[in-house]
Design a protein around this motif. Structure first.
Motif, PDB file in Angstrom:
ATOM      1  N   LEU A  88      -8.459  38.744  15.426  1.00  0.00           N
ATOM      2  CA  LEU A  88      -9.622  38.966  16.300  1.00  0.00           C
ATOM      3  C   LEU A  88     -10.686  37.865  16.177  1.00  0.00           C
ATOM      4  O   LEU A  88     -11.308  37.488  17.169  1.00  0.00           O
ATOM      5  CB  LEU A  88     -10.213  40.353  16.009  1.00  0.00           C
ATOM      6  CG  LEU A  88     -11.370  40.809  16.870  1.00  0.00           C
ATOM      7  CD1 LEU A  88     -11.045  40.698  18.356  1.00  0.00           C
ATOM      8  CD2 LEU A  88     -11.746  42.263  16.554  1.00  0.00           C
ATOM      9  N   ARG A  89     -10.891  37.342  14.972  1.00  0.00           N
ATOM     10  CA  ARG A  89     -11.947  36.347  14.780  1.00  0.00           C
ATOM     11  C   ARG A  89     -11.789  35.179  15.761  1.00  0.00           C
ATOM     12  O   ARG A  89     -12.748  34.725  16.374  1.00  0.00           O
ATOM     13  CB  ARG A  89     -11.942  35.822  13.339  1.00  0.00           C
ATOM     14  CG  ARG A  89     -13.136  34.936  13.016  1.00  0.00           C
ATOM     15  CD  ARG A  89     -13.030  34.378  11.612  1.00  0.00           C
ATOM     16  NE  ARG A  89     -13.383  35.334  10.579  1.00  0.00           N
ATOM     17  CZ  ARG A  89     -14.624  35.484  10.082  1.00  0.00           C
ATOM     18  NH1 ARG A  89     -15.603  34.727  10.524  1.00  0.00           N
ATOM     19  NH2 ARG A  89     -14.868  36.363   9.142  1.00  0.00           N
ATOM     20  N   GLU A  90     -10.552  34.745  15.963  1.00  0.00           N
ATOM     21  CA  GLU A  90     -10.297  33.575  16.826  1.00  0.00           C
ATOM     22  C   GLU A  90     -10.583  33.892  18.295  1.00  0.00           C
ATOM     23  O   GLU A  90     -10.841  32.997  19.089  1.00  0.00           O
ATOM     24  CB  GLU A  90      -8.831  33.108  16.722  1.00  0.00           C
ATOM     25  CG  GLU A  90      -8.447  32.457  15.393  1.00  0.00           C
ATOM     26  CD  GLU A  90      -8.475  33.440  14.232  1.00  0.00           C
ATOM     27  OE1 GLU A  90      -7.922  34.556  14.397  1.00  0.00           O
ATOM     28  OE2 GLU A  90      -9.085  33.130  13.186  1.00  0.00           O
ATOM     29  N   LYS A  91     -10.498  35.165  18.655  1.00  0.00           N
ATOM     30  CA  LYS A  91     -10.669  35.515  20.074  1.00  0.00           C
ATOM     31  C   LYS A  91     -12.125  35.790  20.439  1.00  0.00           C
ATOM     32  O   LYS A  91     -12.494  35.732  21.613  1.00  0.00           O
ATOM     33  CB  LYS A  91      -9.835  36.756  20.417  1.00  0.00           C
ATOM     34  CG  LYS A  91      -8.322  36.533  20.275  1.00  0.00           C
ATOM     35  CD  LYS A  91      -7.583  37.810  20.643  1.00  0.00           C
ATOM     36  CE  LYS A  91      -6.145  37.797  20.168  1.00  0.00           C
ATOM     37  NZ  LYS A  91      -5.233  37.036  21.037  1.00  0.00           N
ATOM     38  N   LEU A  92     -12.927  36.144  19.446  1.00  0.00           N
ATOM     39  CA  LEU A  92     -14.313  36.515  19.773  1.00  0.00           C
ATOM     40  C   LEU A  92     -15.144  35.280  20.083  1.00  0.00           C
ATOM     41  O   LEU A  92     -15.030  34.265  19.376  1.00  0.00           O
ATOM     42  CB  LEU A  92     -14.949  37.247  18.586  1.00  0.00           C
ATOM     43  CG  LEU A  92     -14.439  38.655  18.300  1.00  0.00           C
ATOM     44  CD1 LEU A  92     -15.024  39.166  16.989  1.00  0.00           C
ATOM     45  CD2 LEU A  92     -14.785  39.603  19.448  1.00  0.00           C
ATOM     46  N   ALA A  93     -15.982  35.387  21.098  1.00  0.00           N
ATOM     47  CA  ALA A  93     -16.945  34.305  21.341  1.00  0.00           C
ATOM     48  C   ALA A  93     -17.764  34.151  20.052  1.00  0.00           C
ATOM     49  O   ALA A  93     -17.979  35.128  19.341  1.00  0.00           O
ATOM     50  CB  ALA A  93     -17.844  34.686  22.514  1.00  0.00           C
ATOM     51  N   PRO A  94     -18.197  32.926  19.727  1.00  0.00           N
ATOM     52  CA  PRO A  94     -18.930  32.738  18.462  1.00  0.00           C
ATOM     53  C   PRO A  94     -20.272  33.469  18.471  1.00  0.00           C
ATOM     54  O   PRO A  94     -20.726  33.928  19.519  1.00  0.00           O
ATOM     55  CB  PRO A  94     -19.132  31.227  18.404  1.00  0.00           C
ATOM     56  CG  PRO A  94     -19.013  30.761  19.810  1.00  0.00           C
ATOM     57  CD  PRO A  94     -18.073  31.699  20.505  1.00  0.00           C
TER      58      PRO A  94
END
Ligand code: XUL
Length: 525
Positions: free
Chosen positions: A235-241
């Protein structure tokens, strides 16, 4: 350097509000209503119909089309967009948008085509689960179990796992549509999605709205790995920063200058959730005032100096866009319930007010109501519950005025009961939102709380918050100057409580509590 634009992408409409910091005036306050102006999306209340009452999704393309429609409509009315020097705004909280491509990897928007045509092929999932959704009970339980308890999730993220929050929504989608989830490159909140449209690339999620996801750790201001792992893989990679709320996240895409006459490269400040934005728009960034926003849902909120959590598990802690934290309670059946009663008897809002002010009395002679037309957040109810208590005629829905009073009194008593954890007894209630204009509703709140009720001169506090945040971040205006200019209480409205209603409400409070508790015990089995 004096015009600043605030946008508010809310449940039923998109609003634009412009402040002129030089003259101290609000020079534009316009909106597009999804049901009325974009009927092709078949979402009269901003939500797609669904046979399952717990599933509430919206079409994100409706929000995109609303942006072009609003900007072009305002331009056609003669307003000069080239004067805008900074933009910020807000979105309904918790809703999520799923994209197959990162918006940072796409070419600039093509000026010759409507945005909606360009965004359609970028979606990996056609609809956006939104805050009215309550379908993720199983996922909430799974997240709580993975972390050890609901309380642990609350200690980390400021809220127990909540059905409408983005993390549980992402989990449900990833379980039901694993391929779609795998094909999703970027996940946005409504706020970061609208900001991304404006800058034509990925805009970050701000800490204010990010706290409404059950994914952000309040003490670090970063995603919490255990919560991410409990929610969905990778999930971390998919979330907008993430970014602080006062950050300039980019400049306005050439699309908007070429089509609508905006100046080139107007700075865009991070968008936030509509409630954090309202905290700013109501000038309440410091603890003290209890704010009540009477919208589709009613929310009650206040700035906090430290993140304190609700012992009942209903309330939340979000980021305060001006720094620190805010508390919030959401009562889903707000205008939703008031509108149902008004529609049932074909009453307009003037008749609704006079039913309270002229035709009935405080305490309603003991007639009361559970007004949960859709599943409720506070208190947590998984299914609708509409019950009338009183004489036979009332229970048969044959007394319009008494039913109007019953819905409003139940809401006021519920707000009072479930917001007491916030602390300090309110010295005054400051109201905003559409229903804050209704004198009948103001009267009930003043009498139930035995506190004066005030309203703000500018009712659209979320869009105003966006404009003020832009003026503070890029226009070098101070909060105190902005608040003293734009956030004045309306001198015409000061509803003082009537001490004679104290005993009527003491009695009704007891009855209402008894009926509600009996219902809660029943639903718990
Ligand atoms: C807050 C909430 C609602 C939406 C409405 O938690 O769910 O107030 O933000 O837009």
């Amino acid at each position: 350097m004096s015009y600043f634009l605030g946008l508010d992408s809310s449940t039923q409409s998109l609003s634009a509000l412009v402040v002129d910091t030089k003259t101290g005036r609000v020079v534009l306050d316009e909106s597009v209503n999804y049901g009325k102006d974009l009927p092709q999306y078949e979402s009269p209340q901003g939500v797609l119909p669904n046979g399952d009452a717990s599933v509430c999704h919206s079409d994100p393309l409706m929000w995109v089309e609303a942006l072009d429609l609003l900007l072009s409509r305002v331009q056609a009315s003669g307003f000069d967009w080239s004067k805008i020097r900074g933009i910020s705004g807000a979105g309904q909280q918790h809703g999520s948008v799923y994209l197959a491509r990162s918006l940072s990897d796409i070419p600039p928007w093509d000026t010759s085509k409507q945005l909606v045509e360009q965004v359609r092929p970028l979606l990996s999932f056609p609809t956006s689960p939104m805050w009215m959704d309550s379908s993720t009970g199983v996922e909430c339980a799974e997240i709580a179990e993975a972390l050890g308890s609901r309380k642990k999730v609350s200690e980390l993220s400021g809220s127990e796992p909540i059905e409408r929050f983005t993390g549980p929504q992402i989990r449900r989608l990833s379980k039901r549509h694993p391929q779609t989830y795998a094909a999703t490159t970027e996940i946005h909140l409504v706020s970061s999605f609208i900001a991304s449209l404006l800058i034509g690339k990925t805009a970050p999620i701000d800490l204010g709205d990010g706290a409404g996801m059950n994914l952000l750790e309040l003490s670090t201001g970063d995603w919490n790995q255990a919560l991410l792992d409990a929610t969905a893989p990778g999930l971390r990679e998919k979330l907008a920063p993430l970014s602080p709320s006062a950050e300039v996240v980019g400049t306005l895409s050439a699309y908007f200058s070429e089509r609508y006459g905006f100046a080139k490269e107007v700075p865009v400040v991070a968008f936030t959730g509509d409630n954090p934005s309202s905290l700013v728009g109501m000038g309440a960034i410091k603890p003290g005032t209890r704010l009540v926003s009477l919208g589709t849902s009613d929310t009650v909120f206040a700035a906090m100096d430290a993140p304190r959590t609700d012992p009942n598990g209903f309330g939340h802690v979000f980021g305060n866009p001006a720094g620190g934290f805010m508390s919030l309670l959401c009562f889903t059946n707000g205008s939703l319930a008031r509108e149902k009663v008004a529609e049932h008897y074909s009453l307009d809002w003037a008749q609704f007010a006079s039913a309270i002010l002229e035709e009935t009395k405080p305490g309603n002679n003991g007639k009361c109501m559970l007004p949960y037309f859709v599943p409720e957040t506070t208190p947590k109810l998984g299914a609708p519950a509409v019950k009338l208590f009183g004489d036979d005629e009332f229970v048969d829905w044959k007394q319009p005025a008494a039913t109007v009073r019953a819905v409003v009194e139940a809401q006021a008593l519920s707000i009072q009961r479930f917001s007491s954890w916030i602390g300090h007894e309110p010295e005054q209630l400051v109201l905003t939102g559409g229903a804050s204009r209704n004198p009948g509703i103001r009267r009930v709140l003043a009498d139930v709380f035995q506190a004066p009720v005030r309203v703000l001169k500018v009712a659209n506090s979320s869009a105003l918050g966006g404009a003020l945040r832009a003026a503070q971040a890029v226009g070098n205006s101070s909060w105190s100057d902005l608040f003293s200019t734009f956030v004045a209480l309306d001198p015409e409205v000061n509803v003082t409580p009537n001490p004679q209603s104290v005993s009527a409400y003491a009695q009704l409070r007891e009855q209402y509590t008894e009926h509600l508790d009996a219902h809660l015990r029943g639903t718990l089995g």
